[in-house]
Structure formats: structure tokens, C-alpha cells
Motif scaffolding. Structure first.
Motif, PDB file in Angstrom:
ATOM      1  N   PRO A   8      95.765  77.494  18.805  1.00  0.00           N
ATOM      2  CA  PRO A   8      96.374  78.804  19.021  1.00  0.00           C
ATOM      3  C   PRO A   8      97.863  78.777  18.741  1.00  0.00           C
ATOM      4  N   GLN A   9      98.476  79.928  18.785  1.00  0.00           N
ATOM      5  CA  GLN A   9      99.925  80.021  18.585  1.00  0.00           C
ATOM      6  C   GLN A   9     100.660  79.478  19.801  1.00  0.00           C
ATOM      7  N   SER A  10     100.095  79.712  20.975  1.00  0.00           N
ATOM      8  CA  SER A  10     100.683  79.183  22.203  1.00  0.00           C
ATOM      9  C   SER A  10      99.568  78.785  23.157  1.00  0.00           C
ATOM     10  N   LEU A  11      99.904  77.874  24.066  1.00  0.00           N
ATOM     11  CA  LEU A  11      98.894  77.289  24.940  1.00  0.00           C
ATOM     12  C   LEU A  11      99.552  76.902  26.255  1.00  0.00           C
ATOM     13  N   ILE A  12      98.921  77.289  27.343  1.00  0.00           N
ATOM     14  CA  ILE A  12      99.397  76.911  28.668  1.00  0.00           C
ATOM     15  C   ILE A  12      98.301  76.105  29.345  1.00  0.00           C
ATOM     16  N   VAL A  13      98.649  74.926  29.824  1.00  0.00           N
ATOM     17  CA  VAL A  13      97.681  74.006  30.406  1.00  0.00           C
ATOM     18  C   VAL A  13      98.241  73.490  31.730  1.00  0.00           C
ATOM     19  N   GLN A  14      97.363  73.278  32.680  1.00  0.00           N
ATOM     20  CA  GLN A  14      97.774  72.677  33.940  1.00  0.00           C
ATOM     21  C   GLN A  14      97.969  71.184  33.764  1.00  0.00           C
ATOM     22  N   LYS A  15      98.869  70.644  34.545  1.00  0.00           N
ATOM     23  CA  LYS A  15      99.082  69.193  34.544  1.00  0.00           C
ATOM     24  C   LYS A  15      97.762  68.477  34.778  1.00  0.00           C
ATOM     25  N   GLY A  16      97.506  67.452  33.946  1.00  0.00           N
ATOM     26  CA  GLY A  16      96.259  66.716  34.084  1.00  0.00           C
ATOM     27  C   GLY A  16      95.125  67.255  33.231  1.00  0.00           C
ATOM     28  N   GLY A  17      95.299  68.436  32.680  1.00  0.00           N
ATOM     29  CA  GLY A  17      94.266  69.059  31.863  1.00  0.00           C
ATOM     30  C   GLY A  17      94.281  68.545  30.433  1.00  0.00           C
ATOM     31  N   ILE A  18      93.354  69.071  29.647  1.00  0.00           N
ATOM     32  CA  ILE A  18      93.248  68.695  28.232  1.00  0.00           C
ATOM     33  C   ILE A  18      93.806  69.823  27.367  1.00  0.00           C
ATOM     34  N   SER A  19      94.710  69.463  26.476  1.00  0.00           N
ATOM     35  CA  SER A  19      95.250  70.437  25.515  1.00  0.00           C
ATOM     36  C   SER A  19      94.557  70.212  24.176  1.00  0.00           C
ATOM     37  N   ILE A  20      94.106  71.289  23.569  1.00  0.00           N
ATOM     38  CA  ILE A  20      93.413  71.186  22.285  1.00  0.00           C
ATOM     39  C   ILE A  20      94.041  72.156  21.289  1.00  0.00           C
ATOM     40  N   ILE A  21      94.457  71.629  20.159  1.00  0.00           N
ATOM     41  CA  ILE A  21      95.045  72.443  19.094  1.00  0.00           C
ATOM     42  C   ILE A  21      94.233  72.198  17.823  1.00  0.00           C
ATOM     43  N   ASN A  22      93.921  73.274  17.139  1.00  0.00           N
ATOM     44  CA  ASN A  22      93.036  73.194  15.986  1.00  0.00           C
ATOM     45  C   ASN A  22      93.731  73.558  14.683  1.00  0.00           C
ATOM     46  N   LEU A  75      93.904  68.218  17.477  1.00  0.00           N
ATOM     47  CA  LEU A  75      94.660  67.310  18.333  1.00  0.00           C
ATOM     48  C   LEU A  75      94.231  67.554  19.776  1.00  0.00           C
ATOM     49  N   HIS A  76      93.848  66.475  20.451  1.00  0.00           N
ATOM     50  CA  HIS A  76      93.498  66.536  21.871  1.00  0.00           C
ATOM     51  C   HIS A  76      94.541  65.735  22.651  1.00  0.00           C
ATOM     52  N   ILE A  77      95.125  66.350  23.646  1.00  0.00           N
ATOM     53  CA  ILE A  77      96.055  65.656  24.531  1.00  0.00           C
ATOM     54  C   ILE A  77      95.374  65.556  25.897  1.00  0.00           C
ATOM     55  N   MET A  78      94.986  64.360  26.248  1.00  0.00           N
ATOM     56  CA  MET A  78      94.318  64.136  27.532  1.00  0.00           C
ATOM     57  C   MET A  78      95.367  64.000  28.636  1.00  0.00           C
ATOM     58  N   ASP A  79      94.961  64.334  29.857  1.00  0.00           N
ATOM     59  CA  ASP A  79      95.864  64.191  31.010  1.00  0.00           C
ATOM     60  C   ASP A  79      97.246  64.756  30.668  1.00  0.00           C
ATOM     61  N   SER A  80      97.294  65.984  30.214  1.00  0.00           N
ATOM     62  CA  SER A  80      98.552  66.603  29.768  1.00  0.00           C
ATOM     63  C   SER A  80      99.613  66.561  30.874  1.00  0.00           C
ATOM     64  N   GLN A  81     100.850  66.274  30.461  1.00  0.00           N
ATOM     65  CA  GLN A  81     101.966  66.143  31.389  1.00  0.00           C
ATOM     66  C   GLN A  81     103.064  67.162  31.046  1.00  0.00           C
ATOM     67  N   PRO A  82     103.881  67.533  32.027  1.00  0.00           N
ATOM     68  CA  PRO A  82     104.977  68.473  31.718  1.00  0.00           C
ATOM     69  C   PRO A  82     105.863  67.997  30.576  1.00  0.00           C
ATOM     70  N   GLY A  83     106.024  66.694  30.441  1.00  0.00           N
ATOM     71  CA  GLY A  83     106.822  66.134  29.351  1.00  0.00           C
ATOM     72  C   GLY A  83     106.199  66.317  27.980  1.00  0.00           C
ATOM     73  N   ASP A  84     104.937  66.756  27.941  1.00  0.00           N
ATOM     74  CA  ASP A  84     104.275  67.047  26.665  1.00  0.00           C
ATOM     75  C   ASP A  84     104.614  68.456  26.184  1.00  0.00           C
ATOM     76  N   SER A  85     105.273  69.236  27.010  1.00  0.00           N
ATOM     77  CA  SER A  85     105.631  70.603  26.628  1.00  0.00           C
ATOM     78  C   SER A  85     106.552  70.558  25.408  1.00  0.00           C
ATOM     79  N   ALA A  86     106.096  71.123  24.328  1.00  0.00           N
ATOM     80  CA  ALA A  86     106.790  71.039  23.041  1.00  0.00           C
ATOM     81  C   ALA A  86     106.046  71.932  22.057  1.00  0.00           C
ATOM     82  N   THR A  87     106.538  71.963  20.833  1.00  0.00           N
ATOM     83  CA  THR A  87     105.817  72.648  19.759  1.00  0.00           C
ATOM     84  C   THR A  87     105.142  71.585  18.899  1.00  0.00           C
ATOM     85  N   TYR A  88     103.890  71.811  18.573  1.00  0.00           N
ATOM     86  CA  TYR A  88     103.119  70.861  17.792  1.00  0.00           C
ATOM     87  C   TYR A  88     102.756  71.468  16.436  1.00  0.00           C
ATOM     88  N   PHE A  89     102.937  70.677  15.395  1.00  0.00           N
ATOM     89  CA  PHE A  89     102.618  71.115  14.039  1.00  0.00           C
ATOM     90  C   PHE A  89     101.581  70.181  13.433  1.00  0.00           C
TER      91      PHE A  89
END
Lengths: 111, 113
Positions: A8-22, A75-89
Motif C-alpha cells: 500500500p501507499q501507507s501502512l500502520i502496524v502495531q509493535k510486534g506485528g507483521i508488516s507486508i508490502i507488495n 517484503l515481510h517485516i516480522m516483529d515490527s518495531q517503532p524503529g522500523d518506521s520509515a519509507t520503503y521502496f
């Protein structure tokens, strides 16, 4: 045919969750698929990359899944952390020093 | 320390006034490239260079010129800037074949009035 579509264009995930970008591409000549991470005020930095001879690559909490027949990679980010907050390309290259980037995903990980 | 340096970091100029954004690297790498980053459009490649005196167009070369006279430098030239060239510009450096990591500079924010 040269585009790389990212969602997606933007994504909000809780700490510890999985972030998925396609990402999806059309050009079958692409044979290198890197992901870059960019923090505000900084240049992008390589996170992880994959070639189409494998379907998955894992580095720590970051995994690329690659589906050659569907021309998609994610891209899958497991156990997402606040420090992962960024823009991904995501990006793709046919190996000729030309690179096509996706439009970016802004990830926010809530503490 | 491996570095990609861009100058200036910020620039406000007016339409038609020629400008140059410099990129310099201390890694002795062959490949250098210029990108522009715009909201909603991601990064788009402007020009790239595989080595000294070898350059080629990326996806959005119109309105830009480049030269590679020395391995360490790859300046981006806007001979007659227009407001649609207002953007964030990044220089990137890599080595060997195109399957290697690109190291990006800190960026140059350009505003053309």
C-alpha cells in the motif's frame, strides 16, 4: 511495461506485528529486486535484495518473497518495531544499471 | 569512511538560471547515478554512468545533462531549470555489475521558482 507497482501507499502496524508490502512488475527482463529503506532526511539504504532464482530470502526480521510466475514480490517485516518506521521502496533492474523504483510505502509502527 | 557527498544540500533558484549539483565519492566505484524523488512518484532515474566518459539516460533525462570526466565526480547540470524540476535529488554509487548495493548520498533539495 517498465513500471513497478507498489502497495500500500501507507501502512500502520502495531509493535510486534507483521508488516507486508507488495510490488508487481511487468517486464520479464527484470532479474534483480532490491528493497530500500529511507528515514526522513536521509538517502535510501539497501535493506535486502533477491534474484529470481530463489523464491524467498530472509535476513533477520526481513524476508523477501518472490513469485516469478505472478511477477510479484513482497517484503515481510516480522516483529515490527517503532524503529522500523520509515519509507520503503521496492525496485527492479534488468541488470543493465537501469533501475525502476516503486512509488514507496510509508510504514508507521505504533509503540 | 566511505562517503557520497552532494553539494549544495539545499538550493532555491529561479527559472532559467543554470545550475550544477555536484556528487563526489571516495569509494573508487565505477557506477554513479542520479535520481529525483517526488511525492507519490518514488525515485526515478535521470542519468547513470558506468565509468569515466560512459553515461546513459535513465527514465527521466529531459532537461538534465551529466558528465563523467573523473571517476570520483558526477555532476548534474540543469541548463535552464523550470519549476517542474523542483524535487529532491539523490546521487548513488555502486561497483561491479548492477546486482550490487547502491550507496545513496544525503540528497539535494532543489526549488525552482
Amino acid at each position: 511495461q517498465q513500471q513497478v507497482k507498489q502497495s500500500p501507499q501507507s501502512l500502520i502496524v502495531q509493535k510486534g506485528g507483521i508488516s507486508i508490502i507488495n510490488c508487481a512488475y511487468e517486464n520479464t527482463a527484470f532479474d534483480y529486486f532490491p528493497w530500500y529503506q529511507q528515514f526522513p532526511g536521509k538517502g535510501p539504504a539497501l535493506l535486502i535484495a533477491i534474484r529470481p532464482d530463489v523464491s524467498e530470502k530472509k535476513e533477520g526480521r526481513f524476508t523477501i518473497s518472490f513469485n516469478k510466475s505472478a511477477k510479484q514480490f513482497s517484503l515481510h517485516i516480522m516483529d515490527s518495531q517503532p524503529g522500523d518506521s520509515a519509507t520503503y521502496f521496492c525496485a527492479a533492474s534488468p541488470g543493465t544499471y537501469k533501475y525502476i523504483f516503486g512509488t514507496g510505502t510509508r510504514l508507521k509502527v505504533l509503540a | 569512511e566511505a562517503q557520497v557527498t552532494q553539494n549544495p544540500r539545499y538550493l532555491i533558484t529561479v527559472t532559467g538560471k543554470k545550475l550544477t549539483v555536484t556528487c563526489s565519492q571516495n569509494m573508487n566505484h565505477e557506477y554513479m547515478s542520479w535520481y529525483r524523488q517526488d511525492p507519490g512518484l518514488g525515485l526515478r532515474q535521470i542519468y547513470y554512468s558506468m565509468n569515466v566518459e560512459v553515461t546513459d539516460k535513465g527514465d527521466v533525462p529531459e532537461g538534465y545533462k551529466v558528465s563523467r570526466k573523473e571517476k570520483r565526480n558526477f555532476p548534474l547540470i540543469l541548463e535552464s531549470p523550470s519549476p517542474n524540476q523542483t524535487s529532491l535529488y539523490f546521487c548513488a554509487v555502486s561497483w561491479g555489475d548492477s546486482y550490487n548495493e547502491q550507496f545513496f548520498g544525503p540528497g539535494t533539495r532543489l526549488t525552482v521558482l
